[in-house]
Motif scaffolding. Structure first.
Motif, PDB file in Angstrom:
ATOM      1  N   GLY A 141       0.798  -1.207   0.000  1.00  0.00           N
ATOM      2  CA  GLY A 141       0.000   0.000   0.000  1.00  0.00           C
ATOM      3  C   GLY A 141       0.834   1.262   0.000  1.00  0.00           C
ATOM      4  O   GLY A 141       2.005   1.269   0.401  1.00  0.00           O
ATOM      5  N   LYS A 142       0.224   2.362  -0.422  1.00  0.00           N
ATOM      6  CA  LYS A 142       0.919   3.637  -0.563  1.00  0.00           C
ATOM      7  C   LYS A 142       1.473   4.134   0.765  1.00  0.00           C
ATOM      8  O   LYS A 142       2.607   4.631   0.834  1.00  0.00           O
ATOM      9  N   ASP A 143       0.708   4.024   1.835  1.00  0.00           N
ATOM     10  CA  ASP A 143       1.150   4.515   3.141  1.00  0.00           C
ATOM     11  C   ASP A 143       2.372   3.760   3.633  1.00  0.00           C
ATOM     12  O   ASP A 143       3.297   4.352   4.210  1.00  0.00           O
ATOM     13  N   LYS A 144       2.382   2.457   3.418  1.00  0.00           N
ATOM     14  CA  LYS A 144       3.504   1.632   3.847  1.00  0.00           C
ATOM     15  C   LYS A 144       4.769   2.008   3.066  1.00  0.00           C
ATOM     16  O   LYS A 144       5.860   2.134   3.641  1.00  0.00           O
ATOM     17  N   ILE A 145       4.614   2.198   1.761  1.00  0.00           N
ATOM     18  CA  ILE A 145       5.752   2.592   0.926  1.00  0.00           C
ATOM     19  C   ILE A 145       6.303   3.940   1.380  1.00  0.00           C
ATOM     20  O   ILE A 145       7.513   4.136   1.490  1.00  0.00           O
ATOM     21  N   GLN A 146       5.387   4.877   1.631  1.00  0.00           N
ATOM     22  CA  GLN A 146       5.779   6.211   2.091  1.00  0.00           C
ATOM     23  C   GLN A 146       6.607   6.123   3.376  1.00  0.00           C
ATOM     24  O   GLN A 146       7.630   6.803   3.531  1.00  0.00           O
ATOM     25  N   LYS A 147       6.178   5.281   4.285  1.00  0.00           N
ATOM     26  CA  LYS A 147       6.857   5.132   5.572  1.00  0.00           C
ATOM     27  C   LYS A 147       8.263   4.578   5.388  1.00  0.00           C
ATOM     28  O   LYS A 147       9.215   5.048   6.037  1.00  0.00           O
ATOM     29  N   ILE A 148       8.433   3.586   4.512  1.00  0.00           N
ATOM     30  CA  ILE A 148       9.740   2.969   4.296  1.00  0.00           C
ATOM     31  C   ILE A 148      10.700   3.957   3.648  1.00  0.00           C
ATOM     32  O   ILE A 148      11.864   4.089   4.062  1.00  0.00           O
ATOM     33  N   VAL A 149      10.237   4.665   2.611  1.00  0.00           N
ATOM     34  CA  VAL A 149      11.094   5.629   1.929  1.00  0.00           C
ATOM     35  C   VAL A 149      11.501   6.757   2.881  1.00  0.00           C
ATOM     36  O   VAL A 149      12.658   7.191   2.906  1.00  0.00           O
ATOM     37  N   HIS A 150      10.555   7.232   3.679  1.00  0.00           N
ATOM     38  CA  HIS A 150      10.864   8.291   4.644  1.00  0.00           C
ATOM     39  C   HIS A 150      11.912   7.819   5.647  1.00  0.00           C
ATOM     40  O   HIS A 150      12.810   8.588   6.032  1.00  0.00           O
ATOM     41  N   SER A 151      11.821   6.564   6.068  1.00  0.00           N
ATOM     42  CA  SER A 151      12.787   6.051   7.034  1.00  0.00           C
ATOM     43  C   SER A 151      14.191   6.008   6.436  1.00  0.00           C
ATOM     44  O   SER A 151      15.176   6.270   7.131  1.00  0.00           O
ATOM     45  N   ALA A 152      14.287   5.692   5.135  1.00  0.00           N
ATOM     46  CA  ALA A 152      15.598   5.680   4.470  1.00  0.00           C
ATOM     47  C   ALA A 152      16.205   7.073   4.452  1.00  0.00           C
ATOM     48  O   ALA A 152      17.395   7.255   4.744  1.00  0.00           O
ATOM     49  N   ALA A 153      15.390   8.079   4.118  1.00  0.00           N
ATOM     50  CA  ALA A 153      15.880   9.458   4.068  1.00  0.00           C
ATOM     51  C   ALA A 153      16.305   9.949   5.450  1.00  0.00           C
ATOM     52  O   ALA A 153      17.283  10.699   5.588  1.00  0.00           O
ATOM     53  N   SER A 154      15.591   9.519   6.480  1.00  0.00           N
ATOM     54  CA  SER A 154      15.881   9.990   7.835  1.00  0.00           C
ATOM     55  C   SER A 154      17.136   9.357   8.433  1.00  0.00           C
ATOM     56  O   SER A 154      17.664   9.845   9.434  1.00  0.00           O
ATOM     57  N   MET A 155      17.627   8.273   7.823  1.00  0.00           N
ATOM     58  CA  MET A 155      18.798   7.583   8.357  1.00  0.00           C
ATOM     59  C   MET A 155      20.118   8.234   7.958  1.00  0.00           C
ATOM     60  O   MET A 155      21.174   7.893   8.495  1.00  0.00           O
ATOM     61  N   VAL A 156      20.089   9.141   6.986  1.00  0.00           N
ATOM     62  CA  VAL A 156      21.326   9.757   6.510  1.00  0.00           C
ATOM     63  C   VAL A 156      21.330  11.245   6.838  1.00  0.00           C
ATOM     64  O   VAL A 156      20.292  11.841   7.141  1.00  0.00           O
ATOM     65  N   ALA A 157      22.496  11.837   6.750  1.00  0.00           N
ATOM     66  CA  ALA A 157      22.632  13.259   7.043  1.00  0.00           C
ATOM     67  C   ALA A 157      21.836  14.090   6.042  1.00  0.00           C
ATOM     68  O   ALA A 157      21.651  13.695   4.888  1.00  0.00           O
ATOM     69  N   ASP A 158      21.390  15.277   6.492  1.00  0.00           N
ATOM     70  CA  ASP A 158      20.573  16.140   5.639  1.00  0.00           C
ATOM     71  C   ASP A 158      21.274  16.510   4.348  1.00  0.00           C
ATOM     72  O   ASP A 158      20.644  16.619   3.290  1.00  0.00           O
ATOM     73  N   GLU A 159      22.605  16.695   4.412  1.00  0.00           N
ATOM     74  CA  GLU A 159      23.320  17.090   3.193  1.00  0.00           C
ATOM     75  C   GLU A 159      23.317  15.985   2.143  1.00  0.00           C
ATOM     76  O   GLU A 159      23.442  16.255   0.951  1.00  0.00           O
ATOM     77  N   LEU A 160      23.161  14.723   2.587  1.00  0.00           N
ATOM     78  CA  LEU A 160      23.058  13.622   1.627  1.00  0.00           C
ATOM     79  C   LEU A 160      21.669  13.579   1.005  1.00  0.00           C
ATOM     80  O   LEU A 160      21.522  13.555  -0.217  1.00  0.00           O
ATOM     81  N   SER A 161      20.645  13.551   1.849  1.00  0.00           N
ATOM     82  CA  SER A 161      19.283  13.442   1.328  1.00  0.00           C
ATOM     83  C   SER A 161      18.887  14.659   0.500  1.00  0.00           C
ATOM     84  O   SER A 161      18.167  14.542  -0.489  1.00  0.00           O
ATOM     85  N   SER A 162      19.376  15.844   0.867  1.00  0.00           N
ATOM     86  CA  SER A 162      19.010  17.056   0.131  1.00  0.00           C
ATOM     87  C   SER A 162      19.844  17.259  -1.123  1.00  0.00           C
ATOM     88  O   SER A 162      19.517  18.104  -1.962  1.00  0.00           O
ATOM     89  N   GLY A 163      20.922  16.475  -1.254  1.00  0.00           N
ATOM     90  CA  GLY A 163      21.791  16.648  -2.408  1.00  0.00           C
ATOM     91  C   GLY A 163      21.579  15.644  -3.518  1.00  0.00           C
ATOM     92  O   GLY A 163      22.324  15.624  -4.509  1.00  0.00           O
ATOM     93  N   VAL A 164      20.561  14.795  -3.395  1.00  0.00           N
ATOM     94  CA  VAL A 164      20.315  13.766  -4.412  1.00  0.00           C
ATOM     95  C   VAL A 164      19.793  14.403  -5.698  1.00  0.00           C
ATOM     96  O   VAL A 164      18.787  15.102  -5.699  1.00  0.00           O
ATOM     97  N   GLU A 165      20.485  14.167  -6.805  1.00  0.00           N
ATOM     98  CA  GLU A 165      20.098  14.716  -8.106  1.00  0.00           C
ATOM     99  C   GLU A 165      19.411  13.679  -8.999  1.00  0.00           C
ATOM    100  O   GLU A 165      18.585  14.033  -9.831  1.00  0.00           O
ATOM    101  N   ALA A 166      19.779  12.418  -8.816  1.00  0.00           N
ATOM    102  CA  ALA A 166      19.212  11.356  -9.653  1.00  0.00           C
ATOM    103  C   ALA A 166      18.967  10.120  -8.800  1.00  0.00           C
ATOM    104  O   ALA A 166      19.755   9.806  -7.906  1.00  0.00           O
ATOM    105  N   ILE A 167      17.856   9.441  -9.069  1.00  0.00           N
ATOM    106  CA  ILE A 167      17.491   8.230  -8.342  1.00  0.00           C
ATOM    107  C   ILE A 167      17.275   7.091  -9.340  1.00  0.00           C
ATOM    108  O   ILE A 167      16.538   7.248 -10.330  1.00  0.00           O
ATOM    109  N   TYR A 168      17.898   5.950  -9.062  1.00  0.00           N
ATOM    110  CA  TYR A 168      17.713   4.740  -9.858  1.00  0.00           C
ATOM    111  C   TYR A 168      17.162   3.675  -8.912  1.00  0.00           C
ATOM    112  O   TYR A 168      17.876   3.201  -8.030  1.00  0.00           O
ATOM    113  N   PHE A 169      15.895   3.351  -9.101  1.00  0.00           N
ATOM    114  CA  PHE A 169      15.216   2.421  -8.192  1.00  0.00           C
ATOM    115  C   PHE A 169      15.012   1.086  -8.892  1.00  0.00           C
ATOM    116  O   PHE A 169      14.350   1.001  -9.929  1.00  0.00           O
ATOM    117  N   TYR A 170      15.579   0.021  -8.322  1.00  0.00           N
ATOM    118  CA  TYR A 170      15.420  -1.339  -8.818  1.00  0.00           C
ATOM    119  C   TYR A 170      14.591  -2.101  -7.785  1.00  0.00           C
ATOM    120  O   TYR A 170      15.008  -2.215  -6.627  1.00  0.00           O
TER     121      TYR A 170
END
Length: 288
Positions: free
Chosen positions: A37-66
């Motif tokens: 479900g959408k809510d579950k996906i949202q929660k997992i992705v948010h947790s990934a972003a919260s695990m790294v420093a702000d300068e990493l998450s805010s500096g992402v220019e391209a995403i390749y999702f497999y």
């Protein structure tokens, strides 16, 4: 900065890559775009972003999702929304199946039979950056031969039918304390039945020197080779996934019977994918 995500049924690896050799990785639970479900996906992705420093998450220019379940634009829309919220600076977002990720990690621009052998299984014939043929895996009910779920399914069936040798069944009892109603509820009503079944694979592999476990493993591997890998008409094969990596000796030995030469085993494709993407002459990567 690029972000590479490799997501299976059990876990997702997130690699933040600035340039070759400079990376940061975090791990979350798996995402399946087709079943989650959408809510579950949202929660997992948010947790990934919260695990790294702000300068990493805010500096992402391209995403390749497999990922598992990336079968159509509709299936990936919930992930796209979640990624856009978590990483708003990304100007490029690409989606690829976990099968494409495994094949790219194994063969790059080469040719071979690529196999996924983890919680689930899949395979394809890959050549020059493209999947040429894919024999449908069928999932843990219709197929998934060569997977942890298939191995666990057969073992659990034998266990409840009292076909597992008593000494091995006793060890299983001591470790898992599983009742029949509990197993039925997890398999037929649980949120992640394939993950549940695959959770027993580690126990089986750890007892692969036991005659019963060895036969069970060999039967599972032969089913995968005969029903999928040997049907592509290519002699070179590679394997991605925790189960395949743990059973590489058994696969190598069996492969010779079927004219298959296993040239590479990777427990996870994420490191090879990171090297691949950071070495490509794309507009974004050349600016890093």
């Amino acid at each position: 900065m690029i972000l590479i995500a490799d997501s299976g049924a059990t876990k997702t690896h997130w690699y933040f890559c600035h340039r070759p050799g400079e990376m940061a990785m975090v791990q979350t639970e798996g995402i399946n775009a087709a079943t989650m479900g959408k809510d579950k996906i949202q929660k997992i992705v948010h947790s990934a972003a919260s695990m790294v420093a702000d300068e990493l998450s805010s500096g992402v220019e391209a995403i390749y999702f497999y990922g598992a379940g990336i079968v159509s634009p509709e299936a990936s829309s919930a992930i796209r929304d979640a990624l856009s919220r978590a990483f708003p600076s990304a100007s490029l977002v690409e989606f690829h199946s976990d099968m494409a990720g495994a094949a790219t990690a194994l063969f790059g621009n080469g040719r071979g039979v690529a196999a996924i052998m983890g919680t689930g299984s899949n395979s394809c014939l890959y050549e020059n950056g493209k999947i040429i043929r894919n024999i449908r895996p069928g999932g843990f009910i219709l197929g998934d031969e060569g997977s942890g779920a298939a191995l666990g399914r057969e073992f659990l069936s034998d266990y409840f039918k009292e076909l597992v040798p008593s000494e091995l069944a006793a060890e299983f009892d001591e470790e898992f304390h599983i009742t029949y109603p509990e197993a039925v509820a997890n398999i037929y009503k649980g949120d992640a039945p394939s993950r549940y079944l695959a959770s027993f694979a580690k126990f089986i592999v750890s007892h692969k020197n036991h005659e019963y476990a060895a036969r069970l493993i060999e039967r599972n591997l032969r089913n995968f080779i005969e029903r999928a890998l040997s049907r592509y008409g290519c002699t070179e094969a590679g394997v991605v996934g925790s189960l395949g990596y743990a059973l590489q000796d058994e696969l190598t030995t069996l492969g010779t019977e079927y004219g298959l030469h296993f040239v590479k085993f990777l427990s996870t494709p994420i490191h090879a994918l990171a090297e691949w993407h950071t070495s490509q002459p794309s507009e974004i990567s050349t600016q890093m």
